[in-house]
Design an enzyme around this catalytic site. Structure first.
Site, PDB file in Angstrom:
ATOM      1  N   GLN A 161      -0.854   5.003   3.974  1.00  0.00           N
ATOM      2  CA  GLN A 161       0.291   5.851   3.644  1.00  0.00           C
ATOM      3  C   GLN A 161       0.654   6.768   4.806  1.00  0.00           C
ATOM      4  N   SER A 165     -19.277 -13.974 -11.912  1.00  0.00           N
ATOM      5  CA  SER A 165     -20.139 -12.861 -12.289  1.00  0.00           C
ATOM      6  C   SER A 165     -21.363 -13.332 -13.054  1.00  0.00           C
ATOM      7  N   GLU A 175     -27.870  -8.510   0.218  1.00  0.00           N
ATOM      8  CA  GLU A 175     -26.457  -8.880   0.331  1.00  0.00           C
ATOM      9  C   GLU A 175     -25.578  -7.678   0.013  1.00  0.00           C
ATOM     10  N   ARG A 176     -25.943  -6.984  -1.031  1.00  0.00           N
ATOM     11  CA  ARG A 176     -25.105  -5.844  -1.451  1.00  0.00           C
ATOM     12  C   ARG A 176     -25.199  -4.679  -0.490  1.00  0.00           C
ATOM     13  N   PHE A 215     -14.948 -20.468  -3.423  1.00  0.00           N
ATOM     14  CA  PHE A 215     -14.982 -19.204  -2.673  1.00  0.00           C
ATOM     15  C   PHE A 215     -16.187 -19.134  -1.735  1.00  0.00           C
TER      16      PHE A 215
HETATM   17  C1  LIG Z   1       9.580  -3.383   4.720  1.00  0.00           C
HETATM   18  C2  LIG Z   1      10.395  -2.209   5.132  1.00  0.00           C
HETATM   19  C3  LIG Z   1      11.751  -2.209   4.931  1.00  0.00           C
HETATM   20  C4  LIG Z   1      12.519  -1.126   5.343  1.00  0.00           C
HETATM   21  N1  LIG Z   1      13.874  -1.186   5.218  1.00  0.00           N
HETATM   22  C5  LIG Z   1      14.625  -0.214   5.817  1.00  0.00           C
HETATM   23  C6  LIG Z   1      16.017  -0.348   5.898  1.00  0.00           C
HETATM   24  O1  LIG Z   1      16.588  -1.332   5.407  1.00  0.00           O
HETATM   25  N2  LIG Z   1      16.735   0.609   6.522  1.00  0.00           N
HETATM   26  C7  LIG Z   1      16.132   1.713   7.049  1.00  0.00           C
HETATM   27  O2  LIG Z   1      16.817   2.548   7.592  1.00  0.00           O
HETATM   28  N3  LIG Z   1      14.803   1.862   6.996  1.00  0.00           N
HETATM   29  C8  LIG Z   1      14.032   0.914   6.402  1.00  0.00           C
HETATM   30  N4  LIG Z   1      12.680   1.052   6.373  1.00  0.00           N
HETATM   31  C9  LIG Z   1      12.063   2.233   6.964  1.00  0.00           C
HETATM   32  C10 LIG Z   1      11.464   3.204   5.949  1.00  0.00           C
HETATM   33  O3  LIG Z   1      12.434   3.828   5.197  1.00  0.00           O
HETATM   34  C11 LIG Z   1      10.595   4.203   6.720  1.00  0.00           C
HETATM   35  O4  LIG Z   1       9.475   3.505   7.199  1.00  0.00           O
HETATM   36  C12 LIG Z   1      10.149   5.365   5.901  1.00  0.00           C
HETATM   37  O5  LIG Z   1      11.206   6.200   5.574  1.00  0.00           O
HETATM   38  C13 LIG Z   1       9.064   6.209   6.609  1.00  0.00           C
HETATM   39  O6  LIG Z   1       9.434   6.538   7.893  1.00  0.00           O
HETATM   40  P1  LIG Z   1       8.419   6.294   9.105  1.00  0.00           P
HETATM   41  O7  LIG Z   1       7.927   4.906   8.982  1.00  0.00           O
HETATM   42  O8  LIG Z   1       9.048   6.695  10.336  1.00  0.00           O
HETATM   43  O9  LIG Z   1       7.206   7.256   8.779  1.00  0.00           O
HETATM   44  P2  LIG Z   1       7.016   8.736   9.349  1.00  0.00           P
HETATM   45  O10 LIG Z   1       8.225   9.514   9.057  1.00  0.00           O
HETATM   46  O11 LIG Z   1       6.526   8.652  10.735  1.00  0.00           O
HETATM   47  O12 LIG Z   1       5.855   9.233   8.405  1.00  0.00           O
HETATM   48  C14 LIG Z   1       4.462   9.068   8.714  1.00  0.00           C
HETATM   49  C15 LIG Z   1       3.681   9.800   7.653  1.00  0.00           C
HETATM   50  O13 LIG Z   1       3.960  11.194   7.737  1.00  0.00           O
HETATM   51  C16 LIG Z   1       4.322  11.676   6.485  1.00  0.00           C
HETATM   52  N5  LIG Z   1       5.211  12.808   6.596  1.00  0.00           N
HETATM   53  C17 LIG Z   1       6.395  12.859   7.218  1.00  0.00           C
HETATM   54  N6  LIG Z   1       6.949  14.063   7.046  1.00  0.00           N
HETATM   55  C18 LIG Z   1       6.087  14.791   6.296  1.00  0.00           C
HETATM   56  C19 LIG Z   1       6.097  16.110   5.766  1.00  0.00           C
HETATM   57  N7  LIG Z   1       7.102  16.958   5.990  1.00  0.00           N
HETATM   58  N8  LIG Z   1       5.045  16.508   5.044  1.00  0.00           N
HETATM   59  C20 LIG Z   1       4.028  15.684   4.814  1.00  0.00           C
HETATM   60  N9  LIG Z   1       3.970  14.432   5.278  1.00  0.00           N
HETATM   61  C21 LIG Z   1       4.995  13.988   5.995  1.00  0.00           C
HETATM   62  C22 LIG Z   1       4.954  10.502   5.822  1.00  0.00           C
HETATM   63  O14 LIG Z   1       4.974  10.684   4.415  1.00  0.00           O
HETATM   64  C23 LIG Z   1       4.054   9.394   6.252  1.00  0.00           C
HETATM   65  O15 LIG Z   1       2.924   9.386   5.430  1.00  0.00           O
HETATM   66  C24 LIG Z   1      11.911  -0.012   5.923  1.00  0.00           C
HETATM   67  C25 LIG Z   1      10.534  -0.012   6.106  1.00  0.00           C
HETATM   68  C26 LIG Z   1       9.769  -1.100   5.747  1.00  0.00           C
HETATM   69  C27 LIG Z   1       8.326  -1.086   6.052  1.00  0.00           C
HETATM   70  C1  LIG Z   2     -13.430 -14.095   0.169  1.00  0.00           C
HETATM   71  C2  LIG Z   2     -14.525 -14.449  -0.778  1.00  0.00           C
HETATM   72  C3  LIG Z   2     -15.755 -14.847  -0.311  1.00  0.00           C
HETATM   73  C4  LIG Z   2     -16.766 -15.225  -1.187  1.00  0.00           C
HETATM   74  N1  LIG Z   2     -17.938 -15.713  -0.705  1.00  0.00           N
HETATM   75  C5  LIG Z   2     -18.830 -16.275  -1.569  1.00  0.00           C
HETATM   76  C6  LIG Z   2     -19.944 -16.989  -1.096  1.00  0.00           C
HETATM   77  O1  LIG Z   2     -20.144 -17.121   0.116  1.00  0.00           O
HETATM   78  N2  LIG Z   2     -20.784 -17.529  -1.995  1.00  0.00           N
HETATM   79  C7  LIG Z   2     -20.604 -17.406  -3.318  1.00  0.00           C
HETATM   80  O2  LIG Z   2     -21.412 -17.923  -4.095  1.00  0.00           O
HETATM   81  N3  LIG Z   2     -19.540 -16.718  -3.822  1.00  0.00           N
HETATM   82  C8  LIG Z   2     -18.651 -16.172  -2.961  1.00  0.00           C
HETATM   83  N4  LIG Z   2     -17.543 -15.507  -3.462  1.00  0.00           N
HETATM   84  C9  LIG Z   2     -17.369 -15.406  -4.900  1.00  0.00           C
HETATM   85  C10 LIG Z   2     -17.567 -13.987  -5.446  1.00  0.00           C
HETATM   86  O3  LIG Z   2     -18.890 -13.591  -5.374  1.00  0.00           O
HETATM   87  C11 LIG Z   2     -17.041 -13.975  -6.896  1.00  0.00           C
HETATM   88  O4  LIG Z   2     -15.648 -14.102  -6.820  1.00  0.00           O
HETATM   89  C12 LIG Z   2     -17.389 -12.721  -7.652  1.00  0.00           C
HETATM   90  O5  LIG Z   2     -18.762 -12.674  -7.912  1.00  0.00           O
HETATM   91  C13 LIG Z   2     -16.632 -12.615  -8.988  1.00  0.00           C
HETATM   92  O6  LIG Z   2     -16.725 -13.782  -9.716  1.00  0.00           O
HETATM   93  P1  LIG Z   2     -15.389 -14.421 -10.322  1.00  0.00           P
HETATM   94  O7  LIG Z   2     -14.424 -14.533  -9.240  1.00  0.00           O
HETATM   95  O8  LIG Z   2     -15.773 -15.648 -11.040  1.00  0.00           O
HETATM   96  O9  LIG Z   2     -14.874 -13.342 -11.352  1.00  0.00           O
HETATM   97  P2  LIG Z   2     -15.187 -13.308 -12.904  1.00  0.00           P
HETATM   98  O10 LIG Z   2     -16.636 -13.356 -13.105  1.00  0.00           O
HETATM   99  O11 LIG Z   2     -14.337 -14.297 -13.592  1.00  0.00           O
HETATM  100  O12 LIG Z   2     -14.689 -11.852 -13.252  1.00  0.00           O
HETATM  101  C14 LIG Z   2     -13.337 -11.568 -13.631  1.00  0.00           C
HETATM  102  C15 LIG Z   2     -13.276 -10.087 -14.004  1.00  0.00           C
HETATM  103  O13 LIG Z   2     -14.105  -9.889 -15.154  1.00  0.00           O
HETATM  104  C16 LIG Z   2     -14.952  -8.823 -14.899  1.00  0.00           C
HETATM  105  N5  LIG Z   2     -16.191  -8.947 -15.651  1.00  0.00           N
HETATM  106  C17 LIG Z   2     -17.038  -9.992 -15.645  1.00  0.00           C
HETATM  107  N6  LIG Z   2     -18.078  -9.720 -16.435  1.00  0.00           N
HETATM  108  C18 LIG Z   2     -17.874  -8.488 -16.963  1.00  0.00           C
HETATM  109  C19 LIG Z   2     -18.610  -7.656 -17.846  1.00  0.00           C
HETATM  110  N7  LIG Z   2     -19.763  -8.031 -18.377  1.00  0.00           N
HETATM  111  N8  LIG Z   2     -18.084  -6.462 -18.174  1.00  0.00           N
HETATM  112  C20 LIG Z   2     -16.919  -6.075 -17.667  1.00  0.00           C
HETATM  113  N9  LIG Z   2     -16.201  -6.809 -16.819  1.00  0.00           N
HETATM  114  C21 LIG Z   2     -16.685  -8.010 -16.472  1.00  0.00           C
HETATM  115  C22 LIG Z   2     -15.191  -8.867 -13.427  1.00  0.00           C
HETATM  116  O14 LIG Z   2     -15.689  -7.637 -12.955  1.00  0.00           O
HETATM  117  C23 LIG Z   2     -13.817  -9.177 -12.920  1.00  0.00           C
HETATM  118  O15 LIG Z   2     -13.078  -8.000 -12.893  1.00  0.00           O
HETATM  119  C24 LIG Z   2     -16.553 -15.130  -2.577  1.00  0.00           C
HETATM  120  C25 LIG Z   2     -15.325 -14.677  -3.050  1.00  0.00           C
HETATM  121  C26 LIG Z   2     -14.302 -14.371  -2.178  1.00  0.00           C
HETATM  122  C27 LIG Z   2     -12.991 -14.000  -2.725  1.00  0.00           C
END
Ligand SMILES: Cc1cc2nc3c(=O)[nH]c(=O)nc-3n(C[C@H](O)[C@H](O)[C@H](O)COP(=O)(O)OP(=O)(O)OC[C@H]3O[C@@H](n4cnc5c(N)ncnc54)[C@H](O)[C@@H]3O)c2cc1C
Ligand SMILES: Cc1cc2nc3c(=O)[nH]c(=O)nc-3n(C[C@H](O)[C@H](O)[C@H](O)COP(=O)(O)OP(=O)(O)OC[C@H]3O[C@@H](n4cnc5c(N)ncnc54)[C@H](O)[C@@H]3O)c2cc1C
Ligand SMILES: Cc1cc2nc3c(=O)[nH]c(=O)nc-3n(C[C@H](O)[C@H](O)[C@H](O)COP(=O)(O)OP(=O)(O)OC[C@H]3O[C@@H](n4cnc5c(N)ncnc54)[C@H](O)[C@@H]3O)c2cc1C
Ligand SMILES: Cc1cc2nc3c(=O)[nH]c(=O)nc-3n(C[C@H](O)[C@H](O)[C@H](O)COP(=O)(O)OP(=O)(O)OC[C@H]3O[C@@H](n4cnc5c(N)ncnc54)[C@H](O)[C@@H]3O)c2cc1C
Lengths: 391, 391, 391, 391
Positions: B348, B145, B254-255, B169
Site C-alpha cells: 500500500q 491437510s 519443514e515448518r 502441488f
Molecule cells: C492498474 C492501475 C490503473 C490506473 N489507472 C489510472 C488512470 O487511468 N488514470 C490515472 O490518472 N491514474 C491511474 N492510475 C494511477 C493511480 O490513481 C495512482 O497510482 C494512485 O492515485 C496513487 O498515486 P501514486 O501511485 O503516485 O502513489 P503516491 O501518491 O506516491 O503514494 C504513495 C503512498 O503514499 C501515501 N500517501 C500519499 N499522500 C499521503 C498523505 N497525505 N498522507 C498519508 N499517506 C499518503 C499513499 O497513500 C501511498 O500509500 C492507475 C494505477 C494503477 C496501478
Molecule cells: C506452491 C505449493 C507447493 C507445495 N509443495 C508441496 C510439496 O512439495 N509436497 C507436498 O506434499 N505438498 C505440497 N503442497 C501442498 C500443500 O501442503 C497443501 O496444499 C496444504 O497442506 C493444504 O492442503 P489442501 O490444499 O488439500 O487444502 P485442504 O486440506 O483441502 O484445505 C482446504 C481448507 O480447509 C481448511 N481445513 C482443513 N481441515 C480443517 C480443519 N480441521 N479445521 C478447519 N479448517 C480446516 C484448510 O485450512 C484450508 O483452509 C504445496 C502446495 C503449494 C500451493
C-alpha cells in the site's frame, strides 16, 4: 435450482428497478458471448481487441449515457452504470471488460459535462460508437496522490498548446484514441491545472510499453509520453485553469464506481468460496462444516451485507445527484479494503488450490490488490473524510 | 555507509556465530553469481536449470547436512539451514533458489534419518552432488491437510510395490529425480501409510504440467501420476506402516524452515519499504514523513522484531534438538500470517508502483500468499497448538 | 498435579536464575499473606494501607535496589524487578501491590541515580524501610504526552524554589511522602525542565481527591496541587535544567516494567480462560471443544509466547544495561496493546460471567485498559520507534 | 450553532418520519427531567426507582405498544422503539433507562403476542401503567447460550405448576413484578420448554443479590431462585411445550433492539471523541490534527455510517414484519462488536482522561462490553448466520 445465499440477500434490495435488471441480463449475455471466448487470449496479450468497444457500443452497454442525438443511449441514471459494474464484478470472466466500464463511469463524464457543443459533435459520436476509445490521464511518474504536483506542461502557442511531460499507469493506455490529460498551464498548484483532450495520433505522442502488473492482465495500463505535442486549443475541456475543478467534479463518480464494483466483487468471491467449501472434503467432512470455516464465511457474508446497504444507498443518492465527495471517498476505501481482506480470507479456505490461477480466487487475489490504490488511495480517502469532519 | 535499521536490529541477535555469517556470505555470493543473471529466464520458464543444483552442491550450499563420507558437508547444525533461508528470503533475487533450500531443509532429512545403509550409499552421493534432485510428495488432489486421507496405493508384489494414484502441488516436481512419496500400504488411516522413494525414470511415473501459480514463478510445482509404477521394496523408507511417523518427525523442521524464511522475508519487505517511502515524495515531502506511514512502519518493524526474538529462540532450540511440534506449528502460522499482512500493508505504501512487477514488493505479494497454506495451513497449525493446550 | 500450559512454556525460558525464582516465591507468599486478605477492603477504600510498604520493605520486596548501606537489598539486577512484576501480574490478587512495584521500578531509580550523597542519606533509608512512600509527577491537567508542555513552575528564591501549579493522575498520589516533580525552571521547552523532590508535608502542597477510575481500584491516583510551595533547593535532583534528561533516562525502565507486567498479565488471563472453558459446558460439551474457542486460545497463547521471547530478551538486555529507548517503547506498546486485546477476547469466552466482577477476568478488563496509555501512550511509543527508524 | 457531523449524516436517513422525531424529543425531555438528576444515585444504588416506570408510562414512553384498550399507546410500529433506543444510546445519561427500553422491546412482546384474553386483561393494564415491572428469564447458572440446557422445572400439579430451579443475569431482576420464565415441562430439549409468568410475590420465589457488574451500574441484574413456587397454570404463555417457539419468535426483535442501540451508541461515542480531540491540545496543536487521530476517527465514522445504512434497513424491514432471524443475528453481532472496538479506540484518544469515570467514555467502556454477550453471544450469532448459509 435452489437459491444461492446471494440471490436470497438480493431480494431485499430496493435500488434497482426492472429496467436495470434487464440491462444486467444484457451485460451478462454480452460477457458470455464476447468476453468469455477471448478472455485467455486477451490476458496473454495484455489488452482487449478494439472491436470489443464497438460491439459493446452496438449492444448498448458502452456509451449509454451519451445523448441520443450523438448516437448514445441517452440515459443519465447512474444505476445502469452500477448494475453493469456489479455484474462484471460478481461473475468476472475477464477484466478486459473493465476498460468499457471505465469509459462509461469515469471517462465519458468528462466528455459529457465539460465539453462545449463543438467538442460534443466532434467526439461523442465516435465514443458512442466505440470507435474512439478514451482514457483519462492524471497520474505522473512523480506524482499520483498529489494532483497539485502535476508537471506535464501545456504552453500556449497560438491556437495550440505544446505539451511536454509524461503520464503513468493510464488505463486503456494502449488502446486509447482520446486521452483527457491533466496538464499544467500555470504555476498555481490548483488553478494552474487544465484538462486537454489529446488525440493519440498527434505527433510527439507516444505510448510506453504495456505495464507488467500483478493482475488485471487483460487491461492495458501504460505510460504515455508527450514530446512537444501540439494540441489544438479547441481541445481544452472547460476554461483554462479549471482542470482541478473538473477533476474534483468527476472523482466522486469514479470512486463510487470502484466502490460498487468492489462490493459486488466481494459478494462474488464469497459466493464461490461457499460453493467450494461445501464440496471440498477434509477429515471426512465438507470443509464448510468446520466451525472456523462457518464463522469465517458468516462473518464475511455479514460484512458484505452491511456494506451492500451502504453502497446501495450511495448509488441511489448518486443517481439523484446527492452524493457528497466525502461519502464517495468513504465508500471507496471501505469497500475496497474489505474486498482485499475478503479475497485474502477466502483464498485461505481453498488451501493449495487457492494459489492456482485456474481457480478464480487466485485471480481475484491478483486483481483485488490495486483497488485500495487507484482512484485515490485509502490514505487519501481518509484524509478527505477526516477533513469533512473538521479534523 | 549508514547502517540500516535491520542491521542495527541484527546486532542484538545471538543465535548465529561467525561461521554462520560466513556461510551467509557464501550464499549471497552464489545468488549474485548464479541466480540473479538467470532469474528472469527461470521465471519465464517456470523452473530453474538443473545445473543450479550441481553448482549449489559444489559451492557447499546444497547437501551440507549429508555426511562427509557421502560427499556432503557433514554438519547437523540447523543454523546453517536457517541462515541460508534467511538470506534468500531477505534479499530475494529469484524464488528459484527455493528448490535448493527445500531440498536441504525438508527433503534431505528423510534421506538422512529414515534410510538404511544401503539406501544411503545409493542416494546420498547423488543428492550431495546435486545430480539427484529430490522432492517429497504427500498431498493428493483429494487430500492435503488430512494425511489420513491419502489414497495413492502401494501394493506389495514380490520384491516390489505397485503404486497407483496421483500427487499434486509437488515442489521440485518437474526437476525431481527422487520423490519421497507417502503411499497407502494398509487401511488403517495412520498405520497404513508408508514412505517410498520413487525414481522418476520408473515406467508408469509421469509428471503433469507445471502448475500456473499466483507467484513462485521460478519454482516448479506439479502433479505427479503413478500408473502401475513398480517400485523396489528396497526403496521403502523405514518399515512398512511407519510412514506417518516419518512425516510427523520431519514436519516440525519443514515448518520451522518456512517460519524462518517468512520472518526474514518480512524484514526484507519492511527494509525496502522504508527506503521507498523515504525517497518517494508526495505533497512536497517524503511519504515517510506522514504520521500514518511512520506509524505503519514502526508497527510492522516492531512486529517483526518481536517475532524475530521468538524465531531465533526456536532456531536455537531446534539446533539443540529441543523444538516441539507445537512450537514449530505456532512459529509457522504466526510468522507466515504476519508476512502476508506485512506485504499487504507495505505494498500500500508504494501506491501504484506496488502493483508493478518490476518492483520487488509486487512479487512479494505474489509469493507470500502461499506461505500460510503450504507446509500445513494456519488452521491445521492452530489445531496442533490448540490440542497441545488440551483444548 | 498436571503441569499447566504456562508452566510447560516457562520451561524454555532462560532469563531467570534460581535466585530470581526464589524471589518470586517470596513475592507470592507476601501476596498471599498480606494482600489477599485485604484486597477487597483496599479496593473499597481506593488505596492500600501504609503498613503494606513497610511490610514489603521488611520482607525485601520493596527497596531491594537501594544500596545496603542505606538499608536496601543492594542489587542492581533488574530481573528481580521483572520477576516480581511478572508474579504480581500473572496471579493478581490486588492491584494494591502495584504501588510497590511502581516504587521499585519507576520511582526509586530517580533517587538512586540522580541524587547526591546528602540526598541519598536523607531519603534512601526511609524509602528502603517503606516509611517514605514515593511518587513521580510529570503529567499535568493540560499536558501528558508532551512533557515540553509542563507548566508547573519552580521559581528560585534564595535557598528555595517556590512551586506553583498542579499535577494529575499521580500514582501513589494519596499515600506519597516524597514526590519527584517535573517543574519548569526556564522557558526552553526541554532545557527549562528540572526535577524537584517535594515533601508532602510542605505547606502549600495539597492532594486532590482520589480519582474515580475504570479499574485499578486499590491503587490511589490523584491530582496534586502546589500553591507557593517552598521547596529547598537541596531537593533538586541533578542540576537545574537537567529534568528532561533525567526523565529520558528513566522512562525506558518504566516502560519495560509496564511491558513485562502486561506480557505476564496476558499469560495469566489466558491460563485462567483455558481453565474456565475446559470446565464450562454448553450444548453438552466443554466450551473448550468448540473449534472457535480452540483457535482463539491457540492464537492468543501463541501471541503471548512470541511476545514472551521478546520481553525476556529485553529484560536480559536491560539487566546488562543494553536496552535502547526505542526497544523499550516498542515493548511497551506491543505488549500492552496485546494485553488489551487478549483480555477482550478472553472475556468473551466467559459469556455473561465475564461481566461479573467476582470473576477475575472482569477486573482484568477494568485494569488492562490503562496500560496502553500510562507510561506513554501507544501513539507516542510509535513516534519514538518511527523516529528511530529515520521516519 | 454549527451542525455536528452526526447531524449532517442523519440528514440522509429515511427510516424515520416526523412523528418518530417528535417521540425522540419526548424521550430526550424525559431523560433530562427524570433520569439526569437521579443518575448518580441510581448508579450507587444499583437500580432505578420504581416510580421511573410509572412516570415513563404516563409520559408515553413505556408501554406504547400495548393496545389502547389496556391503557397503552396502541402502536405497533417498531420505529418508535428504535428511535427511543437510539436516543438513549447516543446521549446516555443513565443506563437506568435501559430497563424501560428492555420492557418495551424485549419483554412486553411476550405479553402481547403469547397471551390469551384473560391474561391480557390481567397484566396489560399494570404493564401499561408502569406499575407492573417485567423481566424475561431464560439464562440459568448452568446454561445460557444453549436454551435446550434449561433445567428449571415446572411440574404440573392440578391447576398449578410447581417450579424449582434458578435463573441468573436477569435484567430488571430486583424490580420485576412479573417474570416471563422459561421452564422445563418435558424432557425433549426444545419441545419440553414452556413459558410461565411468575409473579414475584408468589411464595418460594426469591431474588439473589444485585450482581456486581463491570458496567450498567444503574441497571439491576440478579439471580432468581424458585423453590417449590406454585404458579397457576393460567400463567402459562401459549401452550405447554411451545416455549422454545415463543423465544424464537421474540429473539429477533431483542437482537435488533440491541443492535440499534449499539449502532447509536457508537455514533455518540465518536461524536464526543471528535469534540474532545478538537479541544485537547498536545505539542501545541489540537490532538485532532495528528494524522493518526484524523484517520482513526475518519475510519470509525465511516464504519458507523456503513452500519447505519444496514441498521436503518433492518429497522424498516422489521417495522414491516420482514426481518429474518439471521439478519437480526447478523445485525446484533456486527454492531456490538463494532461498538466494543469503537469505544476501545476512542478511549485511547482521550489519553489518561479516558480512564476517569467522570468522562462518559470511561463508562462507555464499562457498559459496552456486555453487548457482544447478552441477547446471544457473537459466537451464537455467527452460528445462526452460518447455518442460514447452509454452512
Ligand atoms: C492498474 C492501475 C490503473 C490506473 N489507472 C489510472 C488512470 O487511468 N488514470 C490515472 O490518472 N491514474 C491511474 N492510475 C494511477 C493511480 O490513481 C495512482 O497510482 C494512485 O492515485 C496513487 O498515486 P501514486 O501511485 O503516485 O502513489 P503516491 O501518491 O506516491 O503514494 C504513495 C503512498 O503514499 C501515501 N500517501 C500519499 N499522500 C499521503 C498523505 N497525505 N498522507 C498519508 N499517506 C499518503 C499513499 O497513500 C501511498 O500509500 C492507475 C494505477 C494503477 C496501478
Ligand atoms: C506452491 C505449493 C507447493 C507445495 N509443495 C508441496 C510439496 O512439495 N509436497 C507436498 O506434499 N505438498 C505440497 N503442497 C501442498 C500443500 O501442503 C497443501 O496444499 C496444504 O497442506 C493444504 O492442503 P489442501 O490444499 O488439500 O487444502 P485442504 O486440506 O483441502 O484445505 C482446504 C481448507 O480447509 C481448511 N481445513 C482443513 N481441515 C480443517 C480443519 N480441521 N479445521 C478447519 N479448517 C480446516 C484448510 O485450512 C484450508 O483452509 C504445496 C502446495 C503449494 C500451493
Ligand atoms: C491510572 C493512571 C496512572 C498514572 N500515573 C502517573 C504517574 O504516576 N505520574 C505521571 O506523571 N503520570 C501518570 N499518569 C499520566 C499518564 O502518563 C498520561 O495520562 C499519559 O502520558 C497521556 O497523557 P494525557 O493523558 O495528557 O494524554 P494526551 O497527551 O492529552 O493525549 C491524548 C491523545 O492524543 C494522542 N497524542 C498525543 N500526542 C500525539 C501525537 N504526536 N501524535 C498522535 N497522537 C498523539 C495520545 O496518544 C492520546 O491518544 C497516569 C495516568 C493514569 C490514567
Ligand atoms: C448484564 C446482563 C444482562 C442479562 N440479561 C438477561 C435477561 O434479562 N434474561 C436472560 O434470560 N438472560 C440475560 N442475560 C444472560 C445472557 O443472555 C447470557 O449471559 C448469554 O446468552 C450467554 O450465556 P452464558 O453466559 O451462559 O455463556 P455460555 O453459554 O456459557 O458461553 C460461554 C462462551 O462459550 C461460547 N459458546 C457457546 N456455545 C458455543 C458454540 N456452539 N460455538 C462456539 N462458542 C460457543 C459463547 O459464545 C461464550 O463465549 C444477561 C446477561 C448479562 C451479563
Amino acid at each position: 435450482m435452489p437459491q444461492t445465499s446471494l440471490q436470497a440477500a438480493d431480494r431485499v434490495r430496493t435500488v434497482y428497478e426492472e429496467e436495470h435488471e434487464q440491462f444486467r441480463e444484457m451485460v451478462r449475455d454480452f460477457v458470455e458471448r464476447y468476453a468469455r471466448p477471448n478472455a485467455e487470449r486477451w490476458e496473454a496479450e495484455g489488452k482487449v481487441d478494439r472491436w470489443l468497444f464497438e460491439k459493446a457500443a452496438e449492444t448498448g452497454i458502452l456509451g449509454f449515457t451519451v445523448p441520443e442525438e450523438f448516437g448514445g443511449g441517452g440515459t443519465d441514471d447512474f444505476r445502469f452504470n452500477a448494475v453493469m459494474g456489479e455484474e462484471l464484478a460478481r461473475n468476472p470472466v475477464s477484466d478486459g471488460m473493465a476498460g468499457i466500464a471505465l469509459s462509461n463511469d469515469i471517462v465519458i463524464p468528462y466528455f459529457l459535462e465539460l465539453t462545449d457543443d463543438e467538442q460534443k459533435r466532434r467526439w461523442l459520436p465516435g465514443i458512442a460508437a466505440g470507435t474512439l476509445i478514451t482514457a483519462v490521464a492524471m497520474t505522473e511518474p512523480g506524482t499520483g496522490s498529489d494532483l497539485a504536483g502535476i508537471r506535464t506542461s501545456a504552453v500556449r502557442d497560438g491556437d495550440h498548446y505544446v505539451v511536454n511531460g509524461s503520464k503513468i499507469f493510464i488505463s486503456n493506455g494502449q488502446n486509447a484514441d482520446l486521452v483527457v490529460t491533466a496538464v499544467r498551464t500555470g504555476s498555481d498548484p490548483h488553478k494552474g491545472l487544465s484538462l486537454l483532450v489529446i488525440e493519440a495520433d498527434t505527433p510527439g505522442f507516444s505510448r510506453g510499453r504495456n505495464l507488467d502488473k500483478v493482475g488485471l492482465h487483460a487491461q492495458d495500463t501504460s505510460e504515455l509520453v508527450f514530446e512537444n505535442v501540439r494540441v489544438p486549443a479547441a481541445n481544452l475541456l472547460g476554461a483554462e485553469g479549471q482542470g482541478f475543478l473538473g477533476l474534483m467534479r468527476n472523482l466522486p463518480q469514479e470512486r463510487l464506481s470502484i466502490a460498487a464494483a468492489a462490493a459486488a466483487s466481494s459478494e462474488g468471491v464469497i459466493e464461490r468460496a461457499m460453493t467450494y467449501v461445501k464440496e471440498r472434503q477434509a477429515f471426512g467432512r465438507p470443509v464448510a462444516t468446520f466451525q472456523n470455516t462457518r464463522f469465517e464465511l458468516a462473518d464475511m457474508f455479514t460484512a458484505t451485507q452491511v456494506s451492500r446497504a451502504y453502497i446501495d444507498q450511495c448509488i441511489a443518492r448518486h443517481s439523484r445527484g446527492e452524493l457528497s465527495a466525502e461519502d464517495a471517498a468513504a465508500a471507496k476505501y471501505w469497500t475496497t479494503e474489505q474486498y482485499v481482506q475478503i479475497v485474502n480470507r477466502c483464498l485461505q479456505l481453498y488451501g493449495g488450490y487457492g494459489y492456482m490461477r485456474e481457480y478464480r480466487i487466485a485471480r481475484d487475489y491478483e486483481d483485488a490488490r490495486i483497488t485500495t490504490i487507484y482512484g485515490g488511495t485509502t490514505e487519501i480517502m481518509k484524509e478527505i473524510v477526516g477533513r469533512s469532519l473538521g479534523l
